[in-house]
Structure formats: structure tokens, C-alpha cells
Design a protein around this motif. Structure first.
Motif, PDB file in Angstrom:
ATOM      1  N   GLN A 160       0.854  -1.189   0.000  1.00 59.51           N
ATOM      2  CA  GLN A 160       0.000   0.000   0.000  1.00 59.51           C
ATOM      3  C   GLN A 160       0.884   1.231   0.000  1.00 59.51           C
ATOM      4  O   GLN A 160       1.760   1.387   0.841  1.00 59.51           O
ATOM      5  CB  GLN A 160      -0.908   0.007   1.222  1.00 59.51           C
ATOM      6  N   VAL A 161       0.643   2.136  -0.981  1.00 61.26           N
ATOM      7  CA  VAL A 161       1.425   3.360  -1.069  1.00 61.26           C
ATOM      8  C   VAL A 161       1.095   4.228   0.130  1.00 61.26           C
ATOM      9  O   VAL A 161      -0.066   4.529   0.374  1.00 61.26           O
ATOM     10  CB  VAL A 161       1.119   4.105  -2.387  1.00 61.26           C
ATOM     11  N   PRO A 162       2.111   4.654   0.889  1.00 60.69           N
ATOM     12  CA  PRO A 162       1.820   5.385   2.121  1.00 60.69           C
ATOM     13  C   PRO A 162       1.244   6.782   1.920  1.00 60.69           C
ATOM     14  O   PRO A 162       0.440   7.244   2.737  1.00 60.69           O
ATOM     15  CB  PRO A 162       3.178   5.452   2.816  1.00 60.69           C
ATOM     16  N   LEU A 163       1.694   7.466   0.862  1.00 62.57           N
ATOM     17  CA  LEU A 163       1.257   8.836   0.632  1.00 62.57           C
ATOM     18  C   LEU A 163       0.918   9.025  -0.843  1.00 62.57           C
ATOM     19  O   LEU A 163       1.676   8.589  -1.712  1.00 62.57           O
ATOM     20  CB  LEU A 163       2.356   9.820   1.031  1.00 62.57           C
ATOM     21  N   VAL A 164      -0.179   9.696  -1.120  1.00 60.67           N
ATOM     22  CA  VAL A 164      -0.597   9.950  -2.493  1.00 60.67           C
ATOM     23  C   VAL A 164      -0.950  11.414  -2.649  1.00 60.67           C
ATOM     24  O   VAL A 164      -1.831  11.923  -1.949  1.00 60.67           O
ATOM     25  CB  VAL A 164      -1.811   9.083  -2.889  1.00 60.67           C
ATOM     26  N   GLU A 165      -0.233  12.083  -3.557  1.00 62.38           N
ATOM     27  CA  GLU A 165      -0.491  13.508  -3.810  1.00 62.38           C
ATOM     28  C   GLU A 165      -1.465  13.688  -4.966  1.00 62.38           C
ATOM     29  O   GLU A 165      -1.578  12.827  -5.843  1.00 62.38           O
ATOM     30  CB  GLU A 165       0.813  14.256  -4.165  1.00 62.38           C
ATOM     31  N   SER A 166      -2.122  14.837  -4.970  1.00 65.19           N
ATOM     32  CA  SER A 166      -2.984  15.227  -6.079  1.00 65.19           C
ATOM     33  C   SER A 166      -3.080  16.738  -6.110  1.00 65.19           C
ATOM     34  O   SER A 166      -2.697  17.412  -5.144  1.00 65.19           O
ATOM     35  CB  SER A 166      -4.369  14.598  -5.937  1.00 65.19           C
ATOM     36  N   GLY A 167      -3.572  17.271  -7.226  1.00 67.29           N
ATOM     37  CA  GLY A 167      -3.825  18.702  -7.307  1.00 67.29           C
ATOM     38  C   GLY A 167      -2.851  19.498  -8.139  1.00 67.29           C
ATOM     39  O   GLY A 167      -3.036  20.707  -8.316  1.00 67.29           O
ATOM     40  N   GLY A 168      -1.817  18.856  -8.652  1.00 60.11           N
ATOM     41  CA  GLY A 168      -0.875  19.585  -9.482  1.00 60.11           C
ATOM     42  C   GLY A 168      -1.476  19.923 -10.836  1.00 60.11           C
ATOM     43  O   GLY A 168      -2.571  19.484 -11.175  1.00 60.11           O
ATOM     44  N   GLY A 169      -0.738  20.714 -11.612  1.00 60.61           N
ATOM     45  CA  GLY A 169      -1.205  21.069 -12.940  1.00 60.61           C
ATOM     46  C   GLY A 169      -0.491  22.272 -13.486  1.00 60.61           C
ATOM     47  O   GLY A 169       0.542  22.699 -12.952  1.00 60.61           O
ATOM     48  N   LEU A 170      -1.048  22.811 -14.546  1.00 62.22           N
ATOM     49  CA  LEU A 170      -0.502  23.991 -15.205  1.00 62.22           C
ATOM     50  C   LEU A 170      -1.312  25.212 -14.795  1.00 62.22           C
ATOM     51  O   LEU A 170      -2.555  25.190 -14.850  1.00 62.22           O
ATOM     52  CB  LEU A 170      -0.564  23.805 -16.719  1.00 62.22           C
ATOM     53  N   VAL A 171      -0.614  26.257 -14.383  1.00 61.99           N
ATOM     54  CA  VAL A 171      -1.290  27.477 -13.952  1.00 61.99           C
ATOM     55  C   VAL A 171      -0.487  28.674 -14.433  1.00 61.99           C
ATOM     56  O   VAL A 171       0.739  28.600 -14.573  1.00 61.99           O
ATOM     57  CB  VAL A 171      -1.458  27.487 -12.416  1.00 61.99           C
ATOM     58  N   GLN A 172      -1.166  29.775 -14.678  1.00 60.98           N
ATOM     59  CA  GLN A 172      -0.485  30.993 -15.112  1.00 60.98           C
ATOM     60  C   GLN A 172       0.148  31.701 -13.925  1.00 60.98           C
ATOM     61  O   GLN A 172      -0.309  31.546 -12.786  1.00 60.98           O
ATOM     62  CB  GLN A 172      -1.472  31.926 -15.799  1.00 60.98           C
ATOM     63  N   PRO A 173       1.190  32.474 -14.173  1.00 61.19           N
ATOM     64  CA  PRO A 173       1.778  33.264 -13.084  1.00 61.19           C
ATOM     65  C   PRO A 173       0.721  34.112 -12.394  1.00 61.19           C
ATOM     66  O   PRO A 173      -0.137  34.700 -13.059  1.00 61.19           O
ATOM     67  CB  PRO A 173       2.813  34.128 -13.804  1.00 61.19           C
ATOM     68  N   GLY A 174       0.793  34.129 -11.065  1.00 59.31           N
ATOM     69  CA  GLY A 174      -0.196  34.852 -10.280  1.00 59.31           C
ATOM     70  C   GLY A 174      -1.387  34.007  -9.879  1.00 59.31           C
ATOM     71  O   GLY A 174      -2.194  34.434  -9.044  1.00 59.31           O
ATOM     72  N   GLY A 175      -1.486  32.818 -10.435  1.00 63.40           N
ATOM     73  CA  GLY A 175      -2.600  31.941 -10.135  1.00 63.40           C
ATOM     74  C   GLY A 175      -2.406  31.146  -8.857  1.00 63.40           C
ATOM     75  O   GLY A 175      -1.416  31.329  -8.127  1.00 63.40           O
ATOM     76  N   SER A 176      -3.368  30.272  -8.589  1.00 65.72           N
ATOM     77  CA  SER A 176      -3.366  29.476  -7.363  1.00 65.72           C
ATOM     78  C   SER A 176      -3.594  28.001  -7.669  1.00 65.72           C
ATOM     79  O   SER A 176      -4.241  27.653  -8.666  1.00 65.72           O
ATOM     80  CB  SER A 176      -4.466  29.956  -6.412  1.00 65.72           C
ATOM     81  N   LEU A 177      -3.054  27.171  -6.809  1.00 66.17           N
ATOM     82  CA  LEU A 177      -3.304  25.727  -6.832  1.00 66.17           C
ATOM     83  C   LEU A 177      -3.364  25.245  -5.402  1.00 66.17           C
ATOM     84  O   LEU A 177      -2.719  25.821  -4.511  1.00 66.17           O
ATOM     85  CB  LEU A 177      -2.191  24.972  -7.559  1.00 66.17           C
TER      86      LEU A 177
END
Length: 121
Positions: free
Chosen positions: A1-18
Motif C-alpha cells: 500500500q502506497v503510504p502517501l498519495v499527492e494530487s492537485g498539481g497542474g498547469l497554472v499561469q503566473p499569479g494563479g493558485s493551486l
């Protein structure tokens, strides 16, 4: 079982949020600290933000005032809210936890597989 799983990354313009999320599986427990690291191409992995038991946080200077780390202990989740993103924030972001596991009582570092964040116009 993978202990940690990330999500939410992507491409964003400068000044943006993630908002990055990290889910901790039941294979690790007694987590004493969780953190976000990042690694840009050709650079060493660096600590971005850390949160320890009790809620104390610390950040690398380059993200202070722009990034916020938080943790939901009930859901075993870690978050990184990233605002005012800059091209230099482009990197693979990794979730980290210091914890015990079902196979060892020794406290060890556990890592996710990483999620890509690209800041570009």
C-alpha cells in the motif's frame, strides 16, 4: 500500500493558485510531522513547508506569505495552498511524513510519488 498519495498539481499561469492534497494511507501512523518538498529540473529537492504535531509550521523563505500548509488529522490529509504562483515555483512537489508503519515501529521518512506543478503563461 502506497503510504502517501499527492494530487492537485497542474498547469497554472503566473499569479494563479493551486491547492495540493496528500492522503496518508492506513499503512503509516503516529505521524509526527508532515511536509511538502519540491524538486525542479537540475536542482536538489528542497523543503517547502512543514507542519508538526501541535500545528507549528515553517516555510522556506521564497514561499512565505504565498503558501499555506495545513493538515486534517481526522481525514489523514495534508494540504498546500499555493497563491501568487511564480514560474520559479515550477517543480515536482512531494508529500513527506515522519511516521511509524505496520512493518516497523522505527520512525522513518515516507514519500509520495510526486505531483507536477508548472507555472507558465
Amino acid at each position: 500500500q502506497v503510504p502517501l498519495v499527492e494530487s492537485g498539481g497542474g498547469l497554472v499561469q503566473p499569479g494563479g493558485s493551486l491547492r495540493l492534497s496528500c492522503s496518508a494511507s492506513g499503512s503509516i501512523f503516529s505521524i509526527t510531522a508532515m511536509a511538502w518538498y519540491r524538486q525542479a529540473p537540475g536542482k536538489q529537492r528542497e523543503l517547502v513547508a512543514r507542519i508538526i504535531v501541535g500545528g507549528s509550521t515553517n516555510y522556506v523563505d521564497s514561499v512565505k506569505g504565498r503558501f499555506t500548509i495545513s493538515r486534517d488529522n481526522a481525514k489523514n490529509m495534508l494540504y498546500l495552498q499555493m497563491n501568487s504562483l511564480k514560474p520559479e515555483d515550477t517543480a515536482v512537489y512531494y508529500c513527506n511524513a515522519v511516521a511509524q508503519s505496520i512493518t516497523t515501529i522505527t520512525f522513518s521518512d515516507y514519500w509520495g510519488q510526486g505531483t507536477q506543478v508548472t507555472v507558465s503563461s
